[in-house]
Design a protein around this motif. Structure first.
Motif, short mmCIF file in Angstrom:
data_model
loop_
_atom_site.label_atom_id
_atom_site.label_comp_id
_atom_site.label_asym_id
_atom_site.label_seq_id
_atom_site.Cartn_x
_atom_site.Cartn_y
_atom_site.Cartn_z
N VAL A 37 -17.11 -8.19 -20.37
CA VAL A 37 -18.40 -7.89 -21.00
C VAL A 37 -19.06 -6.71 -20.27
O VAL A 37 -19.66 -5.82 -20.88
N SER A 38 -18.92 -6.68 -18.94
CA SER A 38 -19.54 -5.60 -18.15
C SER A 38 -19.01 -4.23 -18.61
O SER A 38 -19.75 -3.25 -18.63
N VAL A 39 -17.74 -4.19 -18.98
CA VAL A 39 -17.13 -2.94 -19.42
C VAL A 39 -17.65 -2.54 -20.80
O VAL A 39 -18.02 -1.39 -21.04
N MET A 40 -17.75 -3.53 -21.69
CA MET A 40 -18.25 -3.23 -23.03
C MET A 40 -19.69 -2.70 -22.95
O MET A 40 -20.06 -1.75 -23.64
N ARG A 41 -20.49 -3.32 -22.07
CA ARG A 41 -21.89 -2.87 -21.92
C ARG A 41 -21.95 -1.46 -21.37
O ARG A 41 -22.74 -0.62 -21.80
N ALA A 254 -14.37 2.13 -16.17
CA ALA A 254 -13.65 1.82 -14.94
C ALA A 254 -14.61 1.48 -13.80
O ALA A 254 -14.33 0.59 -12.98
N MET A 255 -15.76 2.16 -13.76
CA MET A 255 -16.75 1.85 -12.72
C MET A 255 -17.21 0.40 -12.84
O MET A 255 -17.30 -0.33 -11.86
N ALA A 256 -17.50 -0.02 -14.07
CA ALA A 256 -17.94 -1.40 -14.27
C ALA A 256 -16.79 -2.36 -13.97
O ALA A 256 -16.97 -3.39 -13.30
#
Ligand SMILES: Cc1ncc(COP(=O)(O)O)c(C=O)c1O
Length: 361
Positions: A37-41, A254-256
């Motif tokens: 979810v963090s990546v999608m956000r 990638a950062m997330a």
């Protein structure tokens, strides 16, 4: 038909007349819990910034990787997937010869040949398990040559702890051979540090690690990978590449991803449970030999090529795809490679395979 890669869902969907979301794809080794979810956000937040060129220094993601891995920014090369890292490495190193341990991810030989390198295939020792043939390589590797060590290993799913190969890699790299350690699946291991070549990269010029975010964080369609290695080599590569190949959304994703500890823990829990399940069913069945595995995919050898082919064909009719290993040197039509997926999918696959095996007896 081109069978070089798994995961060709658009092609599969077309072939069986289904939409992509009605394909059950065990042929690509992608984490089914992702993308996080963090990546999608992060992607949603980053969308507005696609009006700018991406940061060609890859500053933000490098900082995240630096603190995660304990390396300097100039020891990291960010790429459009691990594939581009391999491509750039071969293009710059231009090794006279490339040693691959077969069966192997096919891109090593393809990329090496593209840059005029002579590919030397040395077979892994495969019987009930899969072992490294390090003693055989001693007289083969010369200064300037590349050895590719893929750990965790695709297509077998086996991983070799560093103590099994460290002294060889140290010796060969000291003599001037390059060792590219493809650790694209290492984030799936519970103790990656015991398997990684990281301490060797920090100690010398000739060991290079390649990693991928596409499998662990389920972003093969977005793409992010990186290499860890010597600053001089990476400076040379960077001065001679497309500066924008790692797009903005891939960088923020990638950062997330690499900061999402919760997601990594959830993945570890899921994988441990599913590995136990897979060993308890596939590992107990007389029609298949399950090789020891620690990654998010496994290799089985069917009692005959006819059984493996029948299984693959019948599954395909149901929109379920596994990877046949006919084209892997050292394997054959009796081997199948299967990704670990959600529990209900693993059950469904196993039930279908078991019924087919029983019906074929
Ligand atoms: C061992 C191995 N290395 C590298 C890659 C390429 O990964 P990426 O999607 O990051 O380019 C793959 C893809 O399947 C792979 O299996």
């Amino acid at each position: 038909m081109d069978m070089v890669h798994g995961g060709r869902v658009y092609e599969y969907a077309e072939r069986v007349g289904r939409t992509v979301d009605r394909i059950m794809d065990f042929s690509a080794n992608i984490n089914p819990l992702g993308p996080p979810v963090s990546v999608m956000r992060a992607i949603e937040r980053g969308l507005g910034d696609i009006r700018h060129y991406p940061d060609s220094r890859h500053d933000g993601i490098k900082r995240v990787l630096q603190s995660r891995l304990g390396v300097n920014g100039d020891q990291i090369l960010c790429t459009n997937g691990a594939e581009e890292a391999l491509e750039l490495l071969f293009r710059t190193i231009r090794p006279p010869r490339t040693v691959v341990l077969t069966p192997a991810f096919m891109e090593y030989a393809t990329i090496a040949s593209r840059y005029g390198s002579q590919v030397c295939a040395i077979p892994l020792s495969i019987d009930v398990d899969v072992r490294l043939p390090m003693d055989k390589l001693d007289g083969i590797l010369r200064a300037g040559d590349v050895l590719v060590l893929n750990n965790p290993h695709n297509p077998t799913g086996v991983s070799w702890p560093r103590h099994q190969w460290r002294k060889y890699v140290e010796k060969w790299s000291a003599q001037g051979s390059y060792v590219i350690c493809d650790e694209s699946f290492i984030d799936f291991l519970p103790q990656p540090l015991a398997y990684s070549a990281l301490p060797l990269v920090l100690a010398g010029e000739h060991v290079i690690i390649v990693r991928s975010a596409t499998k662990m964080f389920a972003i093969p369609g977005l793409r992010f990978g990186f290499a860890i290695g010597a600053p001089l080599l990476f400076a040379e590569i960077s001065s001679n590449r497309d500066p924008w190949s790692v797009n903005h959304l891939a960088q923020v994703a990638a950062m997330a991803a690499y900061q999402d500890v919760e997601f990594e823990l959830a993945t570890a829990r899921w994988l441990e449970q599913e590995q136990d399940y897979i060993r308890s069913v596939w590992g107990q069945q007389e029609d298949f030999h399950l090789f020891p595995f620690s990654a998010n995919f496994f290799l089985v050898r069917a009692s005959s090529a006819a059984l493996a082919q029948r299984v693959e064909k019948e599954l395909r009719k149901e929109g379920v795809f596994v990877r046949n290993c006919e084209q892997f040197s050292g394997l054959g039509a009796d081997y199948l490679r299967v990704a670990v997926r959600h529990h209900w999918e693993n059950i469904r696959l196993w039930t279908m395979v078991r019924d087919l095996a029983i019906a074929s007896r």
